[in-house]
Scaffold this active site. Structure first.
Site, PDB file in Angstrom:
ATOM      1  N   ASP A  30       0.825  -0.988   0.036  1.00  0.00           N
ATOM      2  CA  ASP A  30       0.071  -0.103   0.074  1.00  0.00           C
ATOM      3  C   ASP A  30       1.005   0.914  -0.100  1.00  0.00           C
ATOM      4  OD1 ASP A  30      -3.076   0.507   0.753  1.00  0.00           O
ATOM      5  OD2 ASP A  30      -1.717   2.066   1.080  1.00  0.00           O
ATOM      6  N   GLU A 150     -14.768  -7.341  -7.966  1.00  0.00           N
ATOM      7  CA  GLU A 150     -15.407  -7.642  -6.637  1.00  0.00           C
ATOM      8  C   GLU A 150     -16.616  -7.464  -6.130  1.00  0.00           C
ATOM      9  OE1 GLU A 150     -13.568 -10.046  -4.661  1.00  0.00           O
ATOM     10  OE2 GLU A 150     -15.477  -9.820  -3.687  1.00  0.00           O
ATOM     11  N   LYS A 205     -19.969  -5.370 -13.474  1.00  0.00           N
ATOM     12  CA  LYS A 205     -19.899  -4.865 -12.078  1.00  0.00           C
ATOM     13  C   LYS A 205     -20.703  -3.705 -11.887  1.00  0.00           C
ATOM     14  CE  LYS A 205     -18.666  -3.919  -7.881  1.00  0.00           C
ATOM     15  NZ  LYS A 205     -19.015  -4.533  -6.614  1.00  0.00           N
ATOM     16  N   PHE A 250     -32.545  -6.868  -1.017  1.00  0.00           N
ATOM     17  CA  PHE A 250     -32.132  -5.566  -1.178  1.00  0.00           C
ATOM     18  C   PHE A 250     -33.485  -4.775  -1.704  1.00  0.00           C
ATOM     19  CE2 PHE A 250     -27.785  -4.467  -1.316  1.00  0.00           C
ATOM     20  CZ  PHE A 250     -27.200  -5.735  -0.772  1.00  0.00           C
ATOM     21  N   GLY A 258     -26.078   4.073   1.202  1.00  0.00           N
ATOM     22  CA  GLY A 258     -24.868   4.884   1.178  1.00  0.00           C
ATOM     23  C   GLY A 258     -23.803   3.904   0.954  1.00  0.00           C
ATOM     24  N   CYS A 261     -19.753   2.536  -2.223  1.00  0.00           N
ATOM     25  CA  CYS A 261     -19.839   1.843  -3.514  1.00  0.00           C
ATOM     26  C   CYS A 261     -21.118   2.273  -4.184  1.00  0.00           C
ATOM     27  CB  CYS A 261     -20.007   0.312  -3.342  1.00  0.00           C
ATOM     28  SG  CYS A 261     -18.385  -0.234  -2.544  1.00  0.00           S
ATOM     29  N   LYS A 321     -24.034   1.286   7.400  1.00  0.00           N
ATOM     30  CA  LYS A 321     -24.989   0.030   7.700  1.00  0.00           C
ATOM     31  C   LYS A 321     -24.354  -0.574   8.778  1.00  0.00           C
ATOM     32  CE  LYS A 321     -22.556  -3.168   4.697  1.00  0.00           C
ATOM     33  NZ  LYS A 321     -22.807  -4.321   3.863  1.00  0.00           N
TER      34      LYS A 321
HETATM   35  P1  NAD Z   1     -10.199   1.816   0.344  1.00  0.00           P
HETATM   36  O1  NAD Z   1     -10.034   3.291   0.156  1.00  0.00           O
HETATM   37  O2  NAD Z   1     -10.612   1.152   1.467  1.00  0.00           O
HETATM   38  O3  NAD Z   1      -8.540   1.258  -0.015  1.00  0.00           O
HETATM   39  C1  NAD Z   1      -7.738   1.526  -1.109  1.00  0.00           C
HETATM   40  C2  NAD Z   1      -6.456   1.583  -0.703  1.00  0.00           C
HETATM   41  O4  NAD Z   1      -5.546   1.861  -1.683  1.00  0.00           O
HETATM   42  C3  NAD Z   1      -5.897   2.329   0.418  1.00  0.00           C
HETATM   43  O5  NAD Z   1      -5.279   1.773   1.654  1.00  0.00           O
HETATM   44  C4  NAD Z   1      -4.921   3.405  -0.141  1.00  0.00           C
HETATM   45  O6  NAD Z   1      -3.761   3.931   0.361  1.00  0.00           O
HETATM   46  C5  NAD Z   1      -4.372   2.581  -1.265  1.00  0.00           C
HETATM   47  N1  NAD Z   1      -3.749   2.973  -2.452  1.00  0.00           N
HETATM   48  C6  NAD Z   1      -4.148   4.226  -3.115  1.00  0.00           C
HETATM   49  N2  NAD Z   1      -3.362   4.509  -3.977  1.00  0.00           N
HETATM   50  C7  NAD Z   1      -2.364   3.557  -4.155  1.00  0.00           C
HETATM   51  C8  NAD Z   1      -1.239   3.379  -5.058  1.00  0.00           C
HETATM   52  N3  NAD Z   1      -0.911   4.060  -6.026  1.00  0.00           N
HETATM   53  N4  NAD Z   1      -0.780   2.194  -4.845  1.00  0.00           N
HETATM   54  C9  NAD Z   1      -0.893   1.649  -3.628  1.00  0.00           C
HETATM   55  N5  NAD Z   1      -1.847   1.675  -2.972  1.00  0.00           N
HETATM   56  C10 NAD Z   1      -2.758   2.707  -3.088  1.00  0.00           C
HETATM   57  O7  NAD Z   1     -11.114   1.392  -0.959  1.00  0.00           O
HETATM   58  P2  NAD Z   1     -11.611  -0.032  -1.162  1.00  0.00           P
HETATM   59  O8  NAD Z   1     -13.025   0.106  -0.249  1.00  0.00           O
HETATM   60  O9  NAD Z   1     -11.086  -1.303  -0.584  1.00  0.00           O
HETATM   61  O10 NAD Z   1     -12.067  -0.153  -2.676  1.00  0.00           O
HETATM   62  C11 NAD Z   1     -11.185  -0.503  -3.500  1.00  0.00           C
HETATM   63  C12 NAD Z   1     -11.904  -0.570  -4.904  1.00  0.00           C
HETATM   64  O11 NAD Z   1     -12.849  -1.766  -4.869  1.00  0.00           O
HETATM   65  C13 NAD Z   1     -12.703   0.412  -5.302  1.00  0.00           C
HETATM   66  O12 NAD Z   1     -12.528   0.621  -6.802  1.00  0.00           O
HETATM   67  C14 NAD Z   1     -14.249   0.049  -4.840  1.00  0.00           C
HETATM   68  O13 NAD Z   1     -15.084   0.481  -5.711  1.00  0.00           O
HETATM   69  C15 NAD Z   1     -13.945  -1.609  -5.034  1.00  0.00           C
HETATM   70  N6  NAD Z   1     -14.857  -2.329  -4.302  1.00  0.00           N
HETATM   71  C16 NAD Z   1     -15.200  -1.966  -2.828  1.00  0.00           C
HETATM   72  C17 NAD Z   1     -15.704  -2.576  -2.205  1.00  0.00           C
HETATM   73  C18 NAD Z   1     -15.961  -2.433  -0.659  1.00  0.00           C
HETATM   74  O14 NAD Z   1     -16.884  -3.078  -0.009  1.00  0.00           O
HETATM   75  N7  NAD Z   1     -15.322  -1.389  -0.273  1.00  0.00           N
HETATM   76  C19 NAD Z   1     -16.488  -3.754  -2.535  1.00  0.00           C
HETATM   77  C20 NAD Z   1     -16.281  -4.235  -4.035  1.00  0.00           C
HETATM   78  C21 NAD Z   1     -15.398  -3.223  -4.978  1.00  0.00           C
HETATM   79  C1  UGA Z   2     -22.161  -3.350  -2.083  1.00  0.00           C
HETATM   80  C2  UGA Z   2     -22.816  -4.472  -2.957  1.00  0.00           C
HETATM   81  O1  UGA Z   2     -23.719  -5.218  -1.952  1.00  0.00           O
HETATM   82  C3  UGA Z   2     -21.710  -5.285  -3.198  1.00  0.00           C
HETATM   83  O2  UGA Z   2     -22.059  -6.474  -3.659  1.00  0.00           O
HETATM   84  C4  UGA Z   2     -20.357  -4.600  -3.665  1.00  0.00           C
HETATM   85  O3  UGA Z   2     -19.355  -5.466  -4.021  1.00  0.00           O
HETATM   86  C5  UGA Z   2     -20.041  -3.436  -2.977  1.00  0.00           C
HETATM   87  O4  UGA Z   2     -21.246  -2.755  -3.034  1.00  0.00           O
HETATM   88  C6  UGA Z   2     -19.254  -2.533  -3.882  1.00  0.00           C
HETATM   89  O5  UGA Z   2     -19.386  -2.621  -5.136  1.00  0.00           O
HETATM   90  O6  UGA Z   2     -18.329  -2.138  -3.241  1.00  0.00           O
HETATM   91  P1  UGA Z   2     -21.794  -2.554   0.404  1.00  0.00           P
HETATM   92  O7  UGA Z   2     -21.749  -1.066  -0.052  1.00  0.00           O
HETATM   93  O8  UGA Z   2     -20.581  -3.260   1.304  1.00  0.00           O
HETATM   94  O9  UGA Z   2     -21.850  -3.642  -0.858  1.00  0.00           O
HETATM   95  O10 UGA Z   2     -23.050  -2.714   1.370  1.00  0.00           O
HETATM   96  P2  UGA Z   2     -24.794  -3.196   0.937  1.00  0.00           P
HETATM   97  O11 UGA Z   2     -24.962  -4.242   1.914  1.00  0.00           O
HETATM   98  O12 UGA Z   2     -24.808  -3.364  -0.328  1.00  0.00           O
HETATM   99  O13 UGA Z   2     -25.447  -2.050   1.328  1.00  0.00           O
HETATM  100  C7  UGA Z   2     -25.393  -0.581   0.644  1.00  0.00           C
HETATM  101  C8  UGA Z   2     -26.418   0.511   1.273  1.00  0.00           C
HETATM  102  O14 UGA Z   2     -27.582  -0.061   0.691  1.00  0.00           O
HETATM  103  C9  UGA Z   2     -26.304   0.655   2.626  1.00  0.00           C
HETATM  104  O15 UGA Z   2     -26.501   1.899   3.116  1.00  0.00           O
HETATM  105  C10 UGA Z   2     -27.465  -0.204   3.183  1.00  0.00           C
HETATM  106  O16 UGA Z   2     -27.931   0.103   4.468  1.00  0.00           O
HETATM  107  C11 UGA Z   2     -28.433   0.017   2.034  1.00  0.00           C
HETATM  108  N1  UGA Z   2     -29.414  -1.042   1.805  1.00  0.00           N
HETATM  109  C12 UGA Z   2     -29.018  -2.146   1.841  1.00  0.00           C
HETATM  110  C13 UGA Z   2     -30.790  -0.614   1.774  1.00  0.00           C
HETATM  111  O17 UGA Z   2     -31.123   0.550   2.086  1.00  0.00           O
HETATM  112  N2  UGA Z   2     -31.744  -1.689   1.783  1.00  0.00           N
HETATM  113  C14 UGA Z   2     -31.456  -3.034   1.427  1.00  0.00           C
HETATM  114  O18 UGA Z   2     -32.274  -3.848   1.309  1.00  0.00           O
HETATM  115  C15 UGA Z   2     -30.150  -3.366   1.441  1.00  0.00           C
END
Ligand code: NAD
Ligand code: UGA
Length: 461
Positions: A30, A150, A205, A250, A258, A261, A321
């Protein structure tokens, strides 16, 4: 296989801990070196249930390493996953600066035929752009590119990774596909591996998140209708959800979606679709409804409880959430800010997200260590996050702690009849407000004697 993970956030950490659990030698890098230093001391920068133990197991087995040097992390890897942030840019597009920077940083260190796997959520066409960036830096095309979006959710990330509904492998050449299939081979039998083109994977996605957001947005609009029509949104969504073509998942109405994502991905999806000449009107309508919802719900608190400037309001829940410490785009924070703007004084609680919320929530805010402390003496209470410990509160205890009697249950956690019987006005989502049983009752002392609240006239009205 030897795997490198670039980005140690929610996705990078969960994915790398799970890949190590599946038997792969995984090195995490990172750009935030303090994050790596903390991880080396077994201090997690995020809260995700079960992740702590999984990381300890991976490091103890020597399969999971945290590394401060990009060359060491990438040099031996068969596959390099990019899991950095892809936030929204000011025009609604994706800000690809983290992804571009990550691609540039790995480019010089790739071993020949390594596969770069885009894990971050991106718009269709992004992988092609990253391919150009890396090829330009290397001066040759001796690497492969793949898209492996993901689908995990925060709060249940490990289970989502280990038992996914599907794994999407977007590869435009067979070599990349073979490497990814080998990586995910231990999960075969538990899930469906969808092998497809990079463009299909990227779009699947965004389309998945957009569709889920539409489902929630639809449920919230039906909830608005139920409130004025005297129906109950839970009963309606239960009934329609039994239709296999619709499905109940959902469709829980609430304060709006919120997180890091749905809000950003819907905007990016709509932006990229517009740019390509195929506007997504349904998604755009949902985005605007969701944006306004928390402010409307905050106004309902002020009007419904007839609050005056300076009144105390308890806000239970700050995370977007339950089961996460993430407050990014949290409707709870939006409600809090709207209440503060209206002159309210807040008493807030969240079991995990308070540390993050303190960085963004400024003004007349008292930080409470438990929900009962937050409820003590307040004129109104808002439940914004569905933590199980709030659902476990007894209506009688809520009534005893509060000075006023209006509870805005924006996650529909409480039984309206029980709230009514406890002397509380129960405002929930997608149902008519249920008035308290009997006449006025104010704050009770421990012995049960009645102490009228200071604004009794207002709360009696
Ligand atoms: P995050 O902000 O929690 O983590 C991102 C990390 O990347 C940070 O630790 C940051 O320091 C690091 N970073 C930034 N620039 C960098 C670089 N140039 N080299 C190395 N490290 C670097 O983000 P996240 O929530 O893990 O999301 C990452 C991606 O996955 C996003 O595109 C998001 O949309 C996607 N995603 C997130 C979720 C989720 O539930 N959070 C689920 C599915 C997909
Ligand atoms: C969501 C997707 O569910 C994941 O499949 C996806 O990988 C991720 O986004 C992403 O792309 O990063 P996440 O944001 O962790 O995951 O949480 P969710 O459980 O989906 O909830 C998202 C928001 O919707 C929350 O604010 C939750 O309270 C709200 N929600 C969810 C509702 O208001 N009603 C529902 O029935 C479900």
């Amino acid at each position: 296989m030897k795997v490198a993970m670039i980005g140690a956030g929610y996705v990078g950490l969960t994915t790398s801990a799970c890949l190590a659990e599946l038997g792969h030698e995984t090195v995490v890098f990172d750009i935030a070196s303090e994050r790596i230093a903390q991880l080396r001391k077994n201090h997690l920068p995020i809260y995700e249930p079960g992740l702590d133990a999984l990381i300890r197991r991976g490091t103890a087995a020597g399969r999971l390493l945290f590394c401060n040097e990009i060359s060491a992390a990438v040099g031996e890897a068969d596959a390099i996953f990019l899991a950095v942030g892809t936030p929204t840019a000011s025009d609604g597009a994706i800000d690809l600066s983290q992804l571009e920077a990550a691609a540039r940083s790995i480019a010089p260190h790739l071993k020949p035929n390594a596969v770069i796997v885009i894990k971050s959520t991106v718009a269709v066409g992004t992988a092609a752009r990253i391919r150009e960036t890396v090829a330009r830096m290397r001066g040759r095309m001796d690497f492969h590119l793949a898209s492996n979006p993901e689908f995990l959710r925060e709060g249940s990330a490990i289970a989502d990774f280990m038992q996914p509904d599907r794994i999407v492998l977007g590869c435009d050449d067979p070599e990349a596909g073979e490497v990814l299939e080998t990586i995910y081979a231990p999960l075969q039998g538990r899930t469906t591996l969808v092998r497809t083109s990079i463009a299909n994977a990227e779009l699947s996605k965004h389309a998945a998140n957009a569709f889920l957001a539409v489902k929630i947005g639809f449920a919230n609009e039906v909830a608005n209708l139920c409130e004025v029509a005297g129906a109950d949104v839970s009963a309606v969504t239960d009934a329609i959800g039994l239709d296999a073509r619709i499905g109940r998942a959902f469709m829980s109405a609430g304060p709006g979606y919120g997180g890091s994502c749905f809000p950003k991905d819907t905007k990016a999806f709509a932006h990229s679709a517009r740019r390509l000449g195929a506007p997504q009107g349904v998604v755009e309508a949902v985005i605007s409804g969701n944006r306004d919802r928390p402010v409307r719900l905050a106004a309902r608190v002020v009007d419904g409880a007839r609050l005056r400037r300076g009144d105390h309001v308890a806000l239970l829940g700050l995370a977007f959430k339950a089961n996460t410490d993430d407050i990014r785009e949290s409707p709870a924070i939006a409600i809090a800010n709207a209440l503060l703007r209206a002159g309210m004084r807040l008493k807030v609680h969240d079991p995990k997200a308070a540390r993050n919320a303190r960085k963004v929530l400024k003004g007349d805010v008292e930080w409470c260590i438990d929900p009962v402390e937050a409820l003590d003496g307040v004129e109104a209470c808002v439940v914004a996050t569905e933590w199980s410990e709030y659902a476990g509160l007894r209506p009688r205890d809520i009534a005893r702690a509060m000075a006023g009697r209006h509870v805005f249950d924006y996650r529909n956690l409480f039984d309206p009849a029980a709230m009514r019987a406890a002397g509380l006005h129960h405002h929930s989502i997608g149902r008519k407000m249920v008035k308290a049983e009997g006449g006025h009752r104010g704050k009770m002392t421990e012995a049960g004697a009645l102490v009228l609240p200071q604004n009794a006239a207002a709360s009696q009205a």
